[in-house]
Design a protein around this motif. Structure first.
Motif, mmCIF file in Angstrom:
data_model
loop_
_atom_site.group_PDB
_atom_site.id
_atom_site.type_symbol
_atom_site.label_atom_id
_atom_site.label_comp_id
_atom_site.label_asym_id
_atom_site.label_seq_id
_atom_site.Cartn_x
_atom_site.Cartn_y
_atom_site.Cartn_z
ATOM 1 N N SER A 227 0.822 -1.213 0.000
ATOM 2 C CA SER A 227 0.000 0.000 0.000
ATOM 3 C C SER A 227 0.855 1.261 0.000
ATOM 4 O O SER A 227 0.453 2.306 -0.533
ATOM 5 N N ARG A 228 2.031 1.168 0.568
ATOM 6 C CA ARG A 228 2.894 2.347 0.673
ATOM 7 C C ARG A 228 3.636 2.627 -0.628
ATOM 8 O O ARG A 228 4.388 3.606 -0.717
ATOM 9 N N LEU A 241 -4.730 -1.702 1.500
ATOM 10 C CA LEU A 241 -4.954 -1.647 2.948
ATOM 11 C C LEU A 241 -6.205 -2.432 3.349
ATOM 12 O O LEU A 241 -6.241 -3.049 4.421
ATOM 13 N N MET A 242 -7.228 -2.414 2.518
ATOM 14 C CA MET A 242 -8.433 -3.192 2.808
ATOM 15 C C MET A 242 -8.114 -4.695 2.790
ATOM 16 O O MET A 242 -8.608 -5.455 3.625
ATOM 17 N N GLN A 243 -7.262 -5.103 1.855
ATOM 18 C CA GLN A 243 -6.831 -6.497 1.838
ATOM 19 C C GLN A 243 -6.033 -6.843 3.092
ATOM 20 O O GLN A 243 -6.201 -7.914 3.678
ATOM 21 N N ALA A 244 -5.167 -5.929 3.506
ATOM 22 C CA ALA A 244 -4.363 -6.161 4.709
ATOM 23 C C ALA A 244 -5.244 -6.300 5.942
ATOM 24 O O ALA A 244 -5.009 -7.149 6.805
ATOM 25 N N LEU A 245 -6.279 -5.460 6.027
ATOM 26 C CA LEU A 245 -7.181 -5.519 7.172
ATOM 27 C C LEU A 245 -8.018 -6.788 7.160
ATOM 28 O O LEU A 245 -8.315 -7.367 8.217
ATOM 29 N N GLU A 256 -2.925 -1.341 13.454
ATOM 30 C CA GLU A 256 -1.937 -0.648 12.610
ATOM 31 C C GLU A 256 -2.494 -0.362 11.228
ATOM 32 O O GLU A 256 -2.343 0.751 10.696
ATOM 33 N N VAL A 257 -3.161 -1.344 10.641
ATOM 34 C CA VAL A 257 -3.724 -1.166 9.307
ATOM 35 C C VAL A 257 -4.863 -0.147 9.342
ATOM 36 O O VAL A 257 -4.998 0.687 8.430
ATOM 37 N N SER A 258 -5.667 -0.179 10.381
ATOM 38 C CA SER A 258 -6.778 0.773 10.498
ATOM 39 C C SER A 258 -6.270 2.202 10.588
ATOM 40 O O SER A 258 -6.837 3.121 9.976
#
Length: 445
Positions: A227-228, A241-245, A256-258
């Motif tokens: 994402s970064r 980030l949605m996938q990470a969450l 952290e992801v939120s």
């Protein structure tokens, strides 16, 4: 009283004759025999030669050869080559049962193409079956849950193949996560890569919030890093980030992801035109045999990044080739050289070019979260352009007490650096079997 007749020799053969050779000690003659000598001599005397010292038994230096247990299932061990080929062609049995038949055919001289022609199993499928069956066996040996292993009874070889590079304990956790979340081959590949790569990311932002022992956290951290690589805000960044969450398992990882979804800390949004006006520096992945196949090459002096910057200044400025054989001649001797294809950025670099070898690509200001960053690189620099002029250009400079670094002109100006060691014109990465990780235009900071 002795008489002269008692001194005559004994002529009776039945009476034993004693001599000084048979009796070493004369005192032995003084004892009285408890039996009659004439009767004792009626029995034959037998003697056995006993050696002075017993000979040691010869030790067996080599143990007899015991072949290893056959990897083939019992029902296939009696088959000849044609029988094994028939089993593969008809897919008789479970996949992990007939998979060991393939290497046994290799040992008998069959090649992957010949097996493919007879059975219809491609070379890629053959390799997948062989490796997957070995991975499955290691999972059984590590006592993985039977309910999890039963998932792979009728299929899933392509999933087990993807986790081949993980350790035994990691494989057990990976298959549990794969089964519980229904991952496909691409998902299993991403999971294996994330678990393998996670321990090397200790210096990355947010690493401590994710737990290494949880496959979901490893996968979440991979999406978090990806994402970064996108601008903030952007749809790509939000989707990553949605996938990470979604895949995060621990509460700390979800937190952290939120926070990153809500805007992140110390995150500065990029201007839309930043990438448009950014100076592009080509990053090339060398191919095996590329130099040998090149019609034109460039020979450049090489300096090690760990050495004194004085070496960069003293390196030969020019290297020419001439004569009927194209003999290369430099203006002075040098101990390190590299031959590169005459790519477009190097075609005009006939004077003042130098290559600096770095052991870690982190000196390059591309996105620090790329999974391939820990590798050696060559930075080709033009020493004729030392002045720091363009903010978006990249320069080789000496910073932090003599440490070499590649940075943008704007960053060097902020540090008060007005003159660099040269302008970076090309970055070369080492050859690699899998070269699907080329840098995109947005990989530079």
């Amino acid at each position: 009283m002795l008489s002269s007749t008692s001194l005559k020799p004994i002529t009776n053969p039945k009476i034993p004759f004693f001599s000084s050779f048979s009796i070493q000690n004369p005192s032995l003659l003084s004892f009285h025999l408890p039996f009659s000598p004439s009767k004792a001599l009626l029995k034959p005397i037998s003697a056995t030669l006993i050696p002075s010292t017993p000979q040691p038994q010869q030790q067996q230096l080599y143990q007899p050869f015991r072949p290893p247990p056959s990897p083939l299932p019992p029902k296939f061990r009696s088959l000849d080559a044609q029988g094994r080929l028939d089993v593969l062609a008809n897919r008789n049995g479970l996949w992990f049962e007939y998979a060991p038949l393939i290497p046994s055919l290799y040992q008998e001289g069959f090649s992957p193409p010949s097996i493919e022609e007879i059975t219809g199993i491609t070379g890629v499928e053959q390799n997948t079956l062989i490796v997957a069956s070995q991975v499955r066996e290691s999972l059984i040996q590590s006592k993985t849950d039977e309910d999890v292993m039963s998932f792979f009874d009728t299929g899933g070889a392509e999933l087990l193949y993807e986790i081949r590079l993980l350790s035994a304990s990691q494989r057990a956790e990976a298959v549990r996560y794969i089964v519980e979340n229904g991952l496909d081959a691409k998902g299993a590949q991403d999971l294996a890569r994330a678990m393998k790569d996670f321990p090397r990311r200790k210096m990355d932002k947010g690493w401590k919030s994710f737990e290494y022992g949880l496959p979901g956290d490893c996968l979440s951290f991979m999406y978090y890093r990806l994402s970064r690589e996108h601008r903030n805000p952007s749809e790509q960044r939000t989707a990553a980030l949605m996938q990470a969450l979604q895949v995060a398992e621990s509460e700390s990882a979800k937190k952290e992801v939120s926070q990153e979804l809500e805007g992140g800390e110390d995150e500065k949004p990029e201007k839309d035109d930043d990438l448009e006006y950014r100076v592009r520096v080509p990053v090339v992945r060398m191919q095996f045999g590329e130099v040998a196949e090149a019609t034109s090459v460039v020979v450049l002096p090489v300096c090690m990044a760990e050495e004194d910057t004085k070496e960069i200044l003293e390196a030969p400025l020019e290297c020419r080739s001439g004569g009927d054989f194209g003999v290369v001649e430099a203006e002075k001797g040098w101990k390190r050289w590299v031959v590169l294809p005459s790519w477009e950025p190097l075609a005009g670099l006939r004077h003042g070019g130098v290559v600096v070898a770095f052991g870690d690509a982190r000196v390059i200001p591309w996105k620090s979260n790329r999974w391939y960053k820990e590798e050696a690189i060559l930075v080709v620099t033009d020493r004729n352009r030392k002045e720091v002029e363009v903010d978006a250009a990249f320069y080789l400079a000496k910073v932090d007490g003599g440490r070499l670094k590649v940075d943008t002109g704007s960053a060097l100006k902020e540090m008060g650096v007005k003159e660099s060691l040269g302008t970076v014109v090309l970055v070369v990465r080492p050859p690699k079997e899998e070269s699907d990780d080329q840098l995109s235009d947005e990989d530079w900071e």
